[in-house]
Write a protein that holds these residues in place. Structure first.
Motif, PDB file in Angstrom:
ATOM      1  N   THR A  49      39.481  46.507  48.264  1.00  0.00           N
ATOM      2  CA  THR A  49      39.910  47.085  46.985  1.00  0.00           C
ATOM      3  C   THR A  49      39.300  46.308  45.823  1.00  0.00           C
ATOM      4  O   THR A  49      38.981  46.896  44.787  1.00  0.00           O
ATOM      5  N   ALA A  50      39.094  45.014  45.988  1.00  0.00           N
ATOM      6  CA  ALA A  50      38.397  44.249  44.952  1.00  0.00           C
ATOM      7  C   ALA A  50      36.945  44.710  44.839  1.00  0.00           C
ATOM      8  O   ALA A  50      36.417  44.858  43.723  1.00  0.00           O
ATOM      9  N   VAL A  51      36.307  44.964  45.960  1.00  0.00           N
ATOM     10  CA  VAL A  51      34.938  45.498  45.948  1.00  0.00           C
ATOM     11  C   VAL A  51      34.914  46.865  45.272  1.00  0.00           C
ATOM     12  O   VAL A  51      34.008  47.161  44.477  1.00  0.00           O
ATOM     13  N   ALA A  52      35.902  47.692  45.543  1.00  0.00           N
ATOM     14  CA  ALA A  52      35.969  49.008  44.906  1.00  0.00           C
ATOM     15  C   ALA A  52      36.129  48.878  43.393  1.00  0.00           C
ATOM     16  O   ALA A  52      35.505  49.627  42.633  1.00  0.00           O
ATOM     17  N   ALA A  53      36.929  47.926  42.940  1.00  0.00           N
ATOM     18  CA  ALA A  53      37.103  47.714  41.500  1.00  0.00           C
ATOM     19  C   ALA A  53      35.778  47.316  40.856  1.00  0.00           C
ATOM     20  O   ALA A  53      35.421  47.809  39.778  1.00  0.00           O
ATOM     21  N   VAL A  54      35.035  46.428  41.513  1.00  0.00           N
ATOM     22  CA  VAL A  54      33.741  45.995  40.981  1.00  0.00           C
ATOM     23  C   VAL A  54      32.759  47.167  40.961  1.00  0.00           C
ATOM     24  O   VAL A  54      32.018  47.348  39.986  1.00  0.00           O
ATOM     25  N   MET A  55      32.745  47.979  42.017  1.00  0.00           N
ATOM     26  CA  MET A  55      31.829  49.125  42.052  1.00  0.00           C
ATOM     27  C   MET A  55      32.159  50.136  40.961  1.00  0.00           C
ATOM     28  O   MET A  55      31.258  50.649  40.295  1.00  0.00           O
ATOM     29  N   VAL A  56      33.437  50.420  40.755  1.00  0.00           N
ATOM     30  CA  VAL A  56      33.834  51.370  39.719  1.00  0.00           C
ATOM     31  C   VAL A  56      33.433  50.843  38.345  1.00  0.00           C
ATOM     32  O   VAL A  56      32.907  51.583  37.510  1.00  0.00           O
ATOM     33  N   TYR A  57      33.654  49.564  38.115  1.00  0.00           N
ATOM     34  CA  TYR A  57      33.285  48.991  36.815  1.00  0.00           C
ATOM     35  C   TYR A  57      31.768  49.005  36.628  1.00  0.00           C
ATOM     36  O   TYR A  57      31.269  49.275  35.531  1.00  0.00           O
ATOM     37  N   ALA A  58      31.012  48.723  37.682  1.00  0.00           N
ATOM     38  CA  ALA A  58      29.550  48.768  37.597  1.00  0.00           C
ATOM     39  C   ALA A  58      29.063  50.189  37.299  1.00  0.00           C
ATOM     40  O   ALA A  58      28.133  50.374  36.500  1.00  0.00           O
ATOM     41  N   ILE A 130      41.274  49.616  36.995  1.00  0.00           N
ATOM     42  CA  ILE A 130      42.550  48.895  36.877  1.00  0.00           C
ATOM     43  C   ILE A 130      43.393  49.090  38.133  1.00  0.00           C
ATOM     44  O   ILE A 130      44.000  48.144  38.647  1.00  0.00           O
ATOM     45  N   ALA A 131      43.439  50.313  38.642  1.00  0.00           N
ATOM     46  CA  ALA A 131      44.236  50.593  39.843  1.00  0.00           C
ATOM     47  C   ALA A 131      43.717  49.800  41.045  1.00  0.00           C
ATOM     48  O   ALA A 131      44.505  49.203  41.789  1.00  0.00           O
ATOM     49  N   PHE A 132      42.407  49.788  41.244  1.00  0.00           N
ATOM     50  CA  PHE A 132      41.843  49.029  42.371  1.00  0.00           C
ATOM     51  C   PHE A 132      42.072  47.532  42.196  1.00  0.00           C
ATOM     52  O   PHE A 132      42.400  46.831  43.151  1.00  0.00           O
ATOM     53  N   ALA A 136      44.259  45.169  44.649  1.00  0.00           N
ATOM     54  CA  ALA A 136      43.703  43.969  45.281  1.00  0.00           C
ATOM     55  C   ALA A 136      44.618  42.768  45.066  1.00  0.00           C
ATOM     56  O   ALA A 136      44.866  41.995  45.988  1.00  0.00           O
ATOM     57  N   VAL A 137      45.137  42.626  43.851  1.00  0.00           N
ATOM     58  CA  VAL A 137      46.047  41.511  43.559  1.00  0.00           C
ATOM     59  C   VAL A 137      47.326  41.640  44.376  1.00  0.00           C
ATOM     60  O   VAL A 137      47.796  40.669  44.977  1.00  0.00           O
ATOM     61  N   LEU A 138      47.899  42.840  44.415  1.00  0.00           N
ATOM     62  CA  LEU A 138      49.139  43.039  45.165  1.00  0.00           C
ATOM     63  C   LEU A 138      48.944  42.815  46.661  1.00  0.00           C
ATOM     64  O   LEU A 138      49.808  42.232  47.328  1.00  0.00           O
ATOM     65  N   LEU A 139      47.811  43.258  47.204  1.00  0.00           N
ATOM     66  CA  LEU A 139      47.543  43.028  48.617  1.00  0.00           C
ATOM     67  C   LEU A 139      47.353  41.544  48.910  1.00  0.00           C
ATOM     68  O   LEU A 139      47.806  41.038  49.942  1.00  0.00           O
TER      69      LEU A 139
END
Length: 170
Positions: A49-58, A130-132, A136-139
């Motif tokens: 999910t952290a990787v997904a957050a980075v990909m979405v932001y990119a 933000i959701a991803f 990631a933080v919650l997981l």
């Protein structure tokens, strides 16, 4: 230009990310897993999910850069593409544009000093990022809580399983 290339790399990475998620989830459902499979799945899910957050932001960064680049060069570049959907009365007051990289967005500057948000996928990309990131933080926190729970349970089991020993005085 670098942000646009980063966007393309993220877009190419999305299918690989999706396949990895599906394969991992299927492997978690199959028999023959390791005893610590739940903790492993939580840690892996936090990372993905952290990787997904980075990909979405990119992808969002590349989209903003693309719109800014398109607005500054070539025939038909004015007004900027995100500002073209403004109402006709407002479109006549358009004085310029301002890309925003955090949060993702594209602002249309009017001659009367107002700033109007341009159209684009920016709200969706901000929300997904933000959701991803929150997931990631919650997981990650849940992995810590799981470890703490297991440690306390092992401690209770260890105390309950042995005979009371005389306590030292002194």
């Amino acid at each position: 230009m670098l942000l646009i290339l980063l966007m393309y790399a993220a877009l190419l990475g999305v299918p690989f990310w999706a396949v990895a998620v599906v394969v991992k989830l299927v492997s978690a459902l199959l028999p023959g897993r390791r005893p610590d499979w739940a903790r492993d799945l939580l840690r892996w899910s936090a990372a993905m999910t952290a990787v997904a957050a980075v990909m979405v932001y990119a992808i969002g960064l590349g989209s903003v850069e693309w719109d800014a680049s398109e607005a500054e060069s070539g025939a038909g570049s004015s007004p900027a593409a995100p500002c073209r959907s403004l109402p006709p009365g407002t479109l006549g007051l358009l004085a310029g544009h301002e890309p925003s990289y955090f949060p993702l967005g594209f602002d249309c500057l009017l001659t009367d000093g107002r700033v109007v948000a341009g159209t684009g996928p920016y709200d969706l990309l901000n929300g997904l990022g933000i959701a991803f990131a929150l997931a990631a933080v919650l997981l990650t926190l849940s992995v810590g809580f799981l470890d703490e729970y297991r440690a306390r349970a092992a401690l209770r089991t260890g105390r309950a399983g042995r005979v009371d020993e005389p306590q030292e005085t002194g």
